[in-house]
Structures are given as C-alpha cells and as structure tokens.
Write a protein that holds these residues in place. Structure first.
Motif, mmCIF file in Angstrom:
data_model
loop_
_atom_site.group_PDB
_atom_site.id
_atom_site.type_symbol
_atom_site.label_atom_id
_atom_site.label_comp_id
_atom_site.label_asym_id
_atom_site.label_seq_id
_atom_site.Cartn_x
_atom_site.Cartn_y
_atom_site.Cartn_z
ATOM 1 N N SER A 53 -48.899 -18.867 39.682
ATOM 2 C CA SER A 53 -49.783 -18.720 40.837
ATOM 3 C C SER A 53 -50.385 -17.320 40.821
ATOM 4 O O SER A 53 -49.878 -16.424 40.159
ATOM 5 C CB SER A 53 -49.018 -18.968 42.138
ATOM 6 O OG SER A 53 -47.945 -18.055 42.260
ATOM 7 N N GLN A 83 -41.142 -20.137 38.536
ATOM 8 C CA GLN A 83 -42.438 -19.819 39.143
ATOM 9 C C GLN A 83 -42.768 -18.364 38.840
ATOM 10 O O GLN A 83 -41.923 -17.486 38.965
ATOM 11 C CB GLN A 83 -42.392 -20.023 40.651
ATOM 12 C CG GLN A 83 -42.138 -21.456 41.076
ATOM 13 C CD GLN A 83 -42.042 -21.556 42.581
ATOM 14 O OE1 GLN A 83 -42.804 -20.924 43.298
ATOM 15 N NE2 GLN A 83 -41.087 -22.344 43.051
ATOM 16 N N ASP A 85 -45.534 -15.501 39.937
ATOM 17 C CA ASP A 85 -46.585 -15.151 40.894
ATOM 18 C C ASP A 85 -47.225 -13.839 40.449
ATOM 19 O O ASP A 85 -46.590 -12.792 40.485
ATOM 20 C CB ASP A 85 -45.983 -15.013 42.294
ATOM 21 C CG ASP A 85 -47.031 -14.817 43.372
ATOM 22 O OD1 ASP A 85 -48.225 -15.073 43.117
ATOM 23 O OD2 ASP A 85 -46.654 -14.384 44.480
ATOM 24 N N TYR A 115 -46.152 -8.584 39.176
ATOM 25 C CA TYR A 115 -45.784 -9.996 39.261
ATOM 26 C C TYR A 115 -44.339 -10.118 39.721
ATOM 27 O O TYR A 115 -43.591 -9.152 39.753
ATOM 28 C CB TYR A 115 -45.986 -10.692 37.902
ATOM 29 C CG TYR A 115 -45.010 -10.273 36.841
ATOM 30 C CD1 TYR A 115 -43.898 -11.052 36.547
ATOM 31 C CD2 TYR A 115 -45.179 -9.092 36.127
ATOM 32 C CE1 TYR A 115 -42.990 -10.667 35.576
ATOM 33 C CE2 TYR A 115 -44.283 -8.694 35.164
ATOM 34 C CZ TYR A 115 -43.189 -9.494 34.889
ATOM 35 O OH TYR A 115 -42.295 -9.103 33.942
#
Length: 177
Positions: A53, A83, A85, A115
């Motif tokens: 993301s 995940q 980000d 991140y």
C-alpha cells in the motif's frame, strides 16, 4: 617433415609462453566452475504473498522484484501474509561545496523511503523504517544538459540501492508461527 611446413609466424603463435598463458586461463576457469561459484542471488523471503500500500517511484520495481522471486502480490491486505506500507518518499538535493566566487561546484543527492511492515499474525505495524541512499556529484553550468542526465542516472541508481535494501530487510523478516 612436419616442421618444414610450419611458417615462422605459426611457430611464434604457438610459443611456450602462449601455451602457458592459455593453460593458466583454462586452470582458472576450471577452478571457478569446480568450486561452486555462482552469481549472487536475491535472499529468499519467507512470505508467499505480499500486499503493498502507498505509492513511491519504486513501487512498480518492488512488485516486479517480488514477482520474480515467486511471491504473489495480493490486491487486498486480507489475502497477504505480509503487508508493506510505503509511507513517504523523499528526494533531496543539497549544496555540498561552493567555489571561491560562490558558484556551486558539488551537490549531494539523497533518496529516502519510509515504510513499515505488518505480518498476518501481528496485531500492530512495525516501527517506521527508513531506507536511504546518498550520492555526490560535481556540477558545472557549462555542461547543464550532461549534468541533468548525470543527476537522473544517479537518482535511478539510488532508487535501485534503496529497493535492494528493502528486499534485504524483507528477507530478514520471519513468519509468525
């Protein structure tokens, strides 16, 4: 009889020093192949699927690198084991040195990506991590187009370095058991 047909140039081509040099290359090649030498491969990542993301200029290359390693890039966080980000991306240019007349002689380029990661079993995100790369380059107004091209190439090189650093850190992460 055999030596009468050989010309002097042919005899010098196959001189003892030439044979010794080529034998040395042959021995070196045999040693490299027999010792198990191979090019460095990317470190394996423990996760089979990843969701990314946020956006940065390295996002597309990150997806490509993960896909090449056989890792599925999921479209939703629920389908991913990890995940990532991408919080922020920074490009910075600082003056490194000036001439005696106050003209810029050197610049320092910075490229940073902030991140954080979260594994499926984890309740919270990791602390934000920063991956950074820095380059210096000389500057001259007379070569403006060349220096702009050099800056672009250095920026691409820094992005590659940051991407490789992120992949190394991802390979160090372990699955929650």
């Amino acid at each position: 009889m055999l030596f009468t047909r050989l010309t002097p140039s042919l005899l010098t081509r196959f001189s003892p020093s030439w044979l010794l040099q080529n034998c040395a290359w042959l021995v070196l090649m045999a040693a490299l192949t027999s010792c198990g030498f191979q090019l460095r491969q990317p470190s394996p990542i423990a996760f089979k699927s990843v969701h990314i993301s946020g956006s940065a200029s390295i996002t597309k290359t990150l997806v490509k690198s993960l896909t090449e390693q056989g890792i599925k890039v999921a479209s939703s966080p629920e389908d991913a084991e990890l995940q990532i980000d991408l919080l922020k991306e920074e490009n910075e240019q600082r003056i490194l040195s000036l001439s005696g007349t106050g003209v810029v002689r050197e610049y320092e380029l910075y490229y940073r990506v902030h991140y954080r990661t979260k594994a499926t079993g984890e309740p919270t995100w990791s602390l934000p991590l920063i991956m950074e790369s820095r380059r210096d380059y000389t500057y001259n107004d007379a070569n403006l187009l060349a220096k702009q091209q050099e800056q672009k190439m250095l920026t691409e090189s820094m992005q590659t370095d940051v991407l490789n650093g992120i992949l190394r850190r991802l390979s160090a992460l372990k699955k929650a058991e």
